[in-house]
Design a protein around this motif. Structure first.
Motif, short mmCIF file in Angstrom:
data_model
loop_
_atom_site.label_atom_id
_atom_site.label_comp_id
_atom_site.label_asym_id
_atom_site.label_seq_id
_atom_site.Cartn_x
_atom_site.Cartn_y
_atom_site.Cartn_z
N LEU A 123 -77.12 80.56 119.73
CA LEU A 123 -77.05 79.11 119.55
C LEU A 123 -76.72 78.45 120.87
O LEU A 123 -76.20 79.06 121.79
CB LEU A 123 -76.04 78.73 118.46
CG LEU A 123 -74.62 79.28 118.55
CD1 LEU A 123 -73.70 78.28 119.24
CD2 LEU A 123 -74.11 79.57 117.17
N VAL A 124 -77.06 77.18 120.94
CA VAL A 124 -76.67 76.35 122.08
C VAL A 124 -75.35 75.68 121.75
O VAL A 124 -74.45 75.61 122.56
CB VAL A 124 -77.77 75.32 122.42
CG1 VAL A 124 -77.30 74.34 123.49
CG2 VAL A 124 -79.05 76.03 122.88
N LEU A 125 -75.24 75.20 120.51
CA LEU A 125 -74.04 74.52 120.04
C LEU A 125 -73.95 74.73 118.53
O LEU A 125 -74.96 74.70 117.84
CB LEU A 125 -74.14 73.02 120.36
CG LEU A 125 -72.90 72.15 120.12
CD1 LEU A 125 -71.73 72.59 121.00
CD2 LEU A 125 -73.25 70.69 120.43
N GLY A 126 -72.75 74.96 118.02
CA GLY A 126 -72.55 75.13 116.58
C GLY A 126 -71.27 74.46 116.15
O GLY A 126 -70.34 74.30 116.95
N ASP A 127 -71.23 74.05 114.88
CA ASP A 127 -69.98 73.47 114.36
C ASP A 127 -69.38 74.41 113.32
O ASP A 127 -69.98 75.41 112.93
CB ASP A 127 -70.17 72.05 113.83
CG ASP A 127 -71.03 71.95 112.58
OD1 ASP A 127 -71.17 72.95 111.83
OD2 ASP A 127 -71.56 70.86 112.32
N GLY A 130 -71.28 75.45 110.10
CA GLY A 130 -72.47 76.30 110.17
C GLY A 130 -73.72 75.60 110.65
O GLY A 130 -74.80 76.20 110.63
N THR A 131 -73.62 74.36 111.09
CA THR A 131 -74.78 73.69 111.65
C THR A 131 -74.98 74.20 113.07
O THR A 131 -74.03 74.29 113.85
CB THR A 131 -74.59 72.16 111.67
OG1 THR A 131 -74.34 71.71 110.34
CG2 THR A 131 -75.81 71.45 112.22
N ARG A 132 -76.21 74.53 113.40
CA ARG A 132 -76.54 75.13 114.69
C ARG A 132 -77.59 74.29 115.40
O ARG A 132 -78.56 73.86 114.79
CB ARG A 132 -77.09 76.53 114.44
CG ARG A 132 -77.74 77.21 115.60
CD ARG A 132 -78.45 78.50 115.14
NE ARG A 132 -79.31 79.01 116.17
CZ ARG A 132 -80.57 78.67 116.32
NH1 ARG A 132 -81.16 77.83 115.51
NH2 ARG A 132 -81.28 79.18 117.30
N GLN A 163 -69.08 76.74 123.10
CA GLN A 163 -70.24 76.31 122.33
C GLN A 163 -69.89 75.87 120.92
O GLN A 163 -70.79 75.57 120.13
CB GLN A 163 -71.27 77.45 122.28
CG GLN A 163 -71.84 77.79 123.64
CD GLN A 163 -72.74 79.00 123.56
OE1 GLN A 163 -72.35 80.11 123.91
NE2 GLN A 163 -73.93 78.80 123.06
N ILE A 164 -68.61 75.83 120.59
CA ILE A 164 -68.18 75.46 119.24
C ILE A 164 -67.72 74.01 119.26
O ILE A 164 -66.86 73.62 120.04
CB ILE A 164 -67.05 76.38 118.73
CG1 ILE A 164 -67.46 77.85 118.82
CG2 ILE A 164 -66.65 75.99 117.31
CD1 ILE A 164 -68.74 78.20 118.09
N SER A 165 -68.29 73.22 118.36
CA SER A 165 -67.91 71.81 118.21
C SER A 165 -67.01 71.66 117.00
O SER A 165 -67.34 72.13 115.90
CB SER A 165 -69.17 70.95 118.03
OG SER A 165 -68.82 69.63 117.69
#
Length: 191
Positions: A123-127, A130-132, A163-165
């Motif tokens: 992933l580039v960014l994930g929350d 589980g949204t990627r 990379q975790i929001s």
């Protein structure tokens, strides 16, 4: 006046820059230690998995090989395979041995095609829900939708901590949510 929320493209661009800066600041020893930590966090979550798909890392992605190299004797490691740029991504038994359409290593076309029950997703960014956000080409969303149409598939995003929001990310209707995300320091159960 309300400030508009950033678009997925803007979030992606910022996250790619942050990931690049983070990964390039790591010494090779620190990077190897963090990837080993990732393996120790993810491996206990793979009990019962039969076919685990990873990916061959590109750019500044965290490597899933620290996980794949620890799989048990009955477990099979698989990697993405592309027959061409406009063809849906498939999975074939590892190892990566030849360059694919984008120059990223993949298994040879003669390697057995498999349907993984667990997929380690870059992933580039994930929350934390589980949204990627990926690279924006939709390869994983299409492949995961196809796999899930045939049966259950567990998805585990893997990433660097940066990379975790904590804030929810925007999702499109076709985005396939992750079941969990792992970093070298944390297991995040999303669903």
């Amino acid at each position: 006046m309300a400030v508009p929320s950033p678009t997925k493209s803007e979030l992606r661009a910022r996250a790619l820059e942050r990931r690049r800066d983070y990964a390039r600041a790591l010494t090779s020893e620190t990077r190897a230690a963090l990837e080993a930590d990732l393996g120790r966090i993810v491996l206990p979550q793979l009990i019962g998995a039969r076919i685990v798909a990873g990916y061959h890392p590109m750019r500044d992605e965290i490597s899933p090989y620290a996980v794949l190299d620890l799989l048990g004797g009955e477990q099979v490691a698989a990697l993405p395979w592309f027959g061409g740029r406009d063809v849906r991504m498939m999975f074939r038994k590892a190892p990566a041995a030849e360059a694919g359409p984008w120059g990223v290593l993949q298994p040879p076309a003669t390697a057995e095609a498999v349907a993984p029950d667990t997929v380690l997703v870059p992933l580039v960014l994930g929350d934390r829900q589980g949204t990627r956000i990926g690279h924006g080409k939709g390869h994983y969303d299409r492949a995961l939708s196809h796999l899930r149409a045939a049966g259950p598939v567990r998805t585990i995003g893997i990433a660097w901590e940066t990379q975790i929001s904590d804030a929810p990310l925007p999702a499109d209707p076709w985005d396939v949510p992750l079941d969990a995300i792992a970093t070298p320091r944390e297991w995040i159960q999303c669903r």
